[in-house]
Write a protein that holds these residues in place. Structure first.
Motif, PDB file in Angstrom:
ATOM      1  N   TRP B  35       0.867  -1.168   0.000  1.00  0.00           N
ATOM      2  CA  TRP B  35       0.000   0.000   0.000  1.00  0.00           C
ATOM      3  C   TRP B  35       0.910   1.227   0.000  1.00  0.00           C
ATOM      4  O   TRP B  35       1.882   1.284   0.758  1.00  0.00           O
ATOM      5  CB  TRP B  35      -0.893   0.030   1.243  1.00  0.00           C
ATOM      6  N   TYR B  36       0.540   2.204  -0.832  1.00  0.00           N
ATOM      7  CA  TYR B  36       1.297   3.432  -0.924  1.00  0.00           C
ATOM      8  C   TYR B  36       0.424   4.596  -0.506  1.00  0.00           C
ATOM      9  O   TYR B  36      -0.783   4.638  -0.779  1.00  0.00           O
ATOM     10  CB  TYR B  36       1.792   3.664  -2.352  1.00  0.00           C
ATOM     11  N   GLN B  37       1.066   5.570   0.114  1.00  0.00           N
ATOM     12  CA  GLN B  37       0.411   6.814   0.528  1.00  0.00           C
ATOM     13  C   GLN B  37       0.979   7.939  -0.326  1.00  0.00           C
ATOM     14  O   GLN B  37       2.210   8.067  -0.454  1.00  0.00           O
ATOM     15  CB  GLN B  37       0.704   7.074   2.008  1.00  0.00           C
ATOM     16  N   GLN B  38       0.101   8.740  -0.905  1.00  0.00           N
ATOM     17  CA  GLN B  38       0.578   9.830  -1.750  1.00  0.00           C
ATOM     18  C   GLN B  38      -0.090  11.143  -1.353  1.00  0.00           C
ATOM     19  O   GLN B  38      -1.321  11.229  -1.307  1.00  0.00           O
ATOM     20  CB  GLN B  38       0.317   9.545  -3.227  1.00  0.00           C
ATOM     21  N   PHE B  39       0.744  12.163  -1.109  1.00  0.00           N
ATOM     22  CA  PHE B  39       0.262  13.516  -0.868  1.00  0.00           C
ATOM     23  C   PHE B  39       0.339  14.275  -2.193  1.00  0.00           C
ATOM     24  O   PHE B  39       1.165  13.963  -3.057  1.00  0.00           O
ATOM     25  CB  PHE B  39       1.091  14.190   0.207  1.00  0.00           C
ATOM     26  N   PRO B  40      -0.500  15.290  -2.359  1.00  0.00           N
ATOM     27  CA  PRO B  40      -0.510  16.048  -3.617  1.00  0.00           C
ATOM     28  C   PRO B  40       0.874  16.584  -3.978  1.00  0.00           C
ATOM     29  O   PRO B  40       1.578  17.149  -3.144  1.00  0.00           O
ATOM     30  CB  PRO B  40      -1.489  17.186  -3.323  1.00  0.00           C
ATOM     31  N   GLY B  41       1.261  16.368  -5.231  1.00  0.00           N
ATOM     32  CA  GLY B  41       2.537  16.891  -5.723  1.00  0.00           C
ATOM     33  C   GLY B  41       3.753  16.082  -5.333  1.00  0.00           C
ATOM     34  O   GLY B  41       4.882  16.483  -5.645  1.00  0.00           O
ATOM     35  N   ALA B  45       4.662   7.023  -1.315  1.00  0.00           N
ATOM     36  CA  ALA B  45       5.573   6.473  -0.322  1.00  0.00           C
ATOM     37  C   ALA B  45       5.027   5.139   0.167  1.00  0.00           C
ATOM     38  O   ALA B  45       3.829   5.028   0.461  1.00  0.00           O
ATOM     39  CB  ALA B  45       5.730   7.441   0.842  1.00  0.00           C
ATOM     40  N   LEU B  46       5.895   4.153   0.246  1.00  0.00           N
ATOM     41  CA  LEU B  46       5.473   2.843   0.741  1.00  0.00           C
ATOM     42  C   LEU B  46       5.021   2.960   2.189  1.00  0.00           C
ATOM     43  O   LEU B  46       5.739   3.482   3.040  1.00  0.00           O
ATOM     44  CB  LEU B  46       6.626   1.851   0.635  1.00  0.00           C
ATOM     45  N   LEU B  47       3.822   2.452   2.445  1.00  0.00           N
ATOM     46  CA  LEU B  47       3.251   2.543   3.791  1.00  0.00           C
ATOM     47  C   LEU B  47       3.421   1.212   4.526  1.00  0.00           C
ATOM     48  O   LEU B  47       3.954   1.138   5.626  1.00  0.00           O
ATOM     49  CB  LEU B  47       1.770   2.886   3.667  1.00  0.00           C
ATOM     50  N   ILE B  48       2.968   0.165   3.914  1.00  0.00           N
ATOM     51  CA  ILE B  48       3.003  -1.165   4.508  1.00  0.00           C
ATOM     52  C   ILE B  48       2.747  -2.169   3.392  1.00  0.00           C
ATOM     53  O   ILE B  48       2.108  -1.831   2.392  1.00  0.00           O
ATOM     54  CB  ILE B  48       1.935  -1.288   5.632  1.00  0.00           C
ATOM     55  N   ALA B  49       3.257  -3.394   3.541  1.00  0.00           N
ATOM     56  CA  ALA B  49       3.082  -4.392   2.488  1.00  0.00           C
ATOM     57  C   ALA B  49       2.907  -5.774   3.099  1.00  0.00           C
ATOM     58  O   ALA B  49       3.337  -6.021   4.236  1.00  0.00           O
ATOM     59  CB  ALA B  49       4.278  -4.386   1.539  1.00  0.00           C
ATOM     60  N   ALA B  86      -4.784  11.823   2.614  1.00  0.00           N
ATOM     61  CA  ALA B  86      -3.923  11.550   1.462  1.00  0.00           C
ATOM     62  C   ALA B  86      -4.660  10.583   0.549  1.00  0.00           C
ATOM     63  O   ALA B  86      -5.763  10.127   0.878  1.00  0.00           O
ATOM     64  CB  ALA B  86      -2.603  10.932   1.912  1.00  0.00           C
ATOM     65  N   THR B  87      -4.027  10.261  -0.565  1.00  0.00           N
ATOM     66  CA  THR B  87      -4.558   9.209  -1.428  1.00  0.00           C
ATOM     67  C   THR B  87      -3.777   7.928  -1.169  1.00  0.00           C
ATOM     68  O   THR B  87      -2.546   7.954  -1.090  1.00  0.00           O
ATOM     69  CB  THR B  87      -4.457   9.600  -2.915  1.00  0.00           C
ATOM     70  N   TYR B  88      -4.512   6.836  -1.025  1.00  0.00           N
ATOM     71  CA  TYR B  88      -3.899   5.547  -0.720  1.00  0.00           C
ATOM     72  C   TYR B  88      -4.105   4.600  -1.908  1.00  0.00           C
ATOM     73  O   TYR B  88      -5.235   4.396  -2.366  1.00  0.00           O
ATOM     74  CB  TYR B  88      -4.510   4.948   0.548  1.00  0.00           C
ATOM     75  N   PHE B  89      -3.004   4.045  -2.367  1.00  0.00           N
ATOM     76  CA  PHE B  89      -3.054   3.125  -3.492  1.00  0.00           C
ATOM     77  C   PHE B  89      -2.765   1.708  -3.017  1.00  0.00           C
ATOM     78  O   PHE B  89      -1.757   1.461  -2.346  1.00  0.00           O
ATOM     79  CB  PHE B  89      -2.017   3.503  -4.550  1.00  0.00           C
ATOM     80  N   CYS B  90      -3.639   0.818  -3.399  1.00  0.00           N
ATOM     81  CA  CYS B  90      -3.397  -0.613  -3.253  1.00  0.00           C
ATOM     82  C   CYS B  90      -2.675  -1.066  -4.516  1.00  0.00           C
ATOM     83  O   CYS B  90      -3.018  -0.635  -5.626  1.00  0.00           O
ATOM     84  CB  CYS B  90      -4.735  -1.333  -3.111  1.00  0.00           C
ATOM     85  N   ALA B  91      -1.674  -1.911  -4.373  1.00  0.00           N
ATOM     86  CA  ALA B  91      -0.941  -2.411  -5.538  1.00  0.00           C
ATOM     87  C   ALA B  91      -0.696  -3.896  -5.383  1.00  0.00           C
ATOM     88  O   ALA B  91      -0.771  -4.451  -4.278  1.00  0.00           O
ATOM     89  CB  ALA B  91       0.380  -1.659  -5.708  1.00  0.00           C
ATOM     90  N   ALA B  92      -0.416  -4.544  -6.501  1.00  0.00           N
ATOM     91  CA  ALA B  92      -0.153  -5.983  -6.484  1.00  0.00           C
ATOM     92  C   ALA B  92       0.975  -6.282  -7.455  1.00  0.00           C
ATOM     93  O   ALA B  92       1.066  -5.674  -8.525  1.00  0.00           O
ATOM     94  CB  ALA B  92      -1.411  -6.755  -6.857  1.00  0.00           C
ATOM     95  N   SER B  93       1.801  -7.224  -7.055  1.00  0.00           N
ATOM     96  CA  SER B  93       3.000  -7.506  -7.838  1.00  0.00           C
ATOM     97  C   SER B  93       3.122  -8.978  -8.178  1.00  0.00           C
ATOM     98  O   SER B  93       2.819  -9.850  -7.356  1.00  0.00           O
ATOM     99  CB  SER B  93       4.223  -7.072  -7.042  1.00  0.00           C
ATOM    100  N   ALA B  94       3.555  -9.216  -9.413  1.00  0.00           N
ATOM    101  CA  ALA B  94       3.980 -10.546  -9.829  1.00  0.00           C
ATOM    102  C   ALA B  94       5.255 -10.326 -10.610  1.00  0.00           C
ATOM    103  O   ALA B  94       5.217  -9.876 -11.749  1.00  0.00           O
ATOM    104  CB  ALA B  94       2.914 -11.217 -10.694  1.00  0.00           C
ATOM    105  N   GLY B  95       6.400 -10.590  -9.995  1.00  0.00           N
ATOM    106  CA  GLY B  95       7.665 -10.316 -10.664  1.00  0.00           C
ATOM    107  C   GLY B  95       7.952  -8.826 -10.731  1.00  0.00           C
ATOM    108  O   GLY B  95       7.765  -8.110  -9.752  1.00  0.00           O
TER     109      GLY B  95
END
Lengths: 111, 110
Positions: B35-41, B45-49, B86-95
């Motif tokens: 999960w990433y946290q992003q502030f405007p501009g 930033a990596l929050l937790i995974a 802030a805006t929080y992004f969920c992400a997923a990874s394979a490789g």
């Protein structure tokens, strides 16, 4: 500690003009490097990644190209900008655990 | 086809409440979920995974609950603070490919 620097901070460019954005990583040997594009208020789209000098893989086609001339440097470029290239360009480096760390970004406005 | 879905584009909570952000995914090959946290501009930033072998990851006020069978996960922000807006992004990874959701904009009202 690793640091990631992107340049320039912001650009205003004309449609049809060339572009070159740069990214430098310090404090990390042979990192995986990535370029992302983010539309205003939108999600992040991975554009390119590189696992070694001179080798770049394209993820999406957006009339952009990338190069890795040095171990710690990643360049994003195009010869002719489109309006759709406007947005926020982010460089990231990855460690061996799949985690990616982002730089401060470059804001691009194409007019 | 959206491979990573965040169910809410925005969420408003009061200071001190727990904010719950939901995320689901389609690709069974995904095995790492940051999960990433992003502030405007700013850059995200990596929050937790969390990795798919775990069902819970906690770091301070932030906790991920992961359900591999249902292909969903959630981020809980305990004792929300105005600075968490802030805006929080969920992400997923394979490789080498990291796929992001559309983001959830969180507003914490004092």
């Amino acid at each position: 500690a690793q640091t990631i620097h992107q340049w320039p901070v912001a650009e205003i460019k004309a449609v049809g003009s060339p572009l070159s954005l740069g990214c430098t990583i310090k404090g990390k040997s042979s990192p995986n490097l990535y370029w992302y594009w983010q539309a205003t208020g939108g999600t992040l789209q991975q554009l390119f990644y590189s696992i070694t000098v001179g080798q770049v893989e394209s993820v999406v086609q957006l009339n952009l190209s990338a190069s890795r001339p040095k171990d710690d440097q990643f360049i994003l470029s195009t010869e002719k900008l489109l309006l759709s290239h406007s947005g926020f360009y982010l460089c990231a480096w990855g460690d061996s655990q799949d985690t990616q760390y982002f730089g401060p970004g470059t804001r691009l406005l194409v007019l | 086809q959206q491979q990573v879905r965040q169910s809410s584009q925005s969420l408003t909570v009061w200071e001190g409440e727990t904010a719950i952000l939901n995320c689901s995914y389609e690709n069974s090959a995904f095995d790492y979920f940051p999960w990433y946290q992003q502030f405007p501009g700013e850059g995200p930033a990596l929050l937790i995974a969390i990795r798919s072998v775990s069902d819970k990851k906690e770091d301070g006020r932030f906790t991920i609950f992961f359900n591999k069978r249902e292909k969903n996960l959630s981020l809980h922000i305990k004792d929300s603070q105005p600075g968490d807006s802030a805006t929080y992004f969920c992400a997923a990874s394979a490789g080498n490919k990291l796929t992001f959701g559309i983001g959830t904009r969180v507003l914490v009202r004092p």
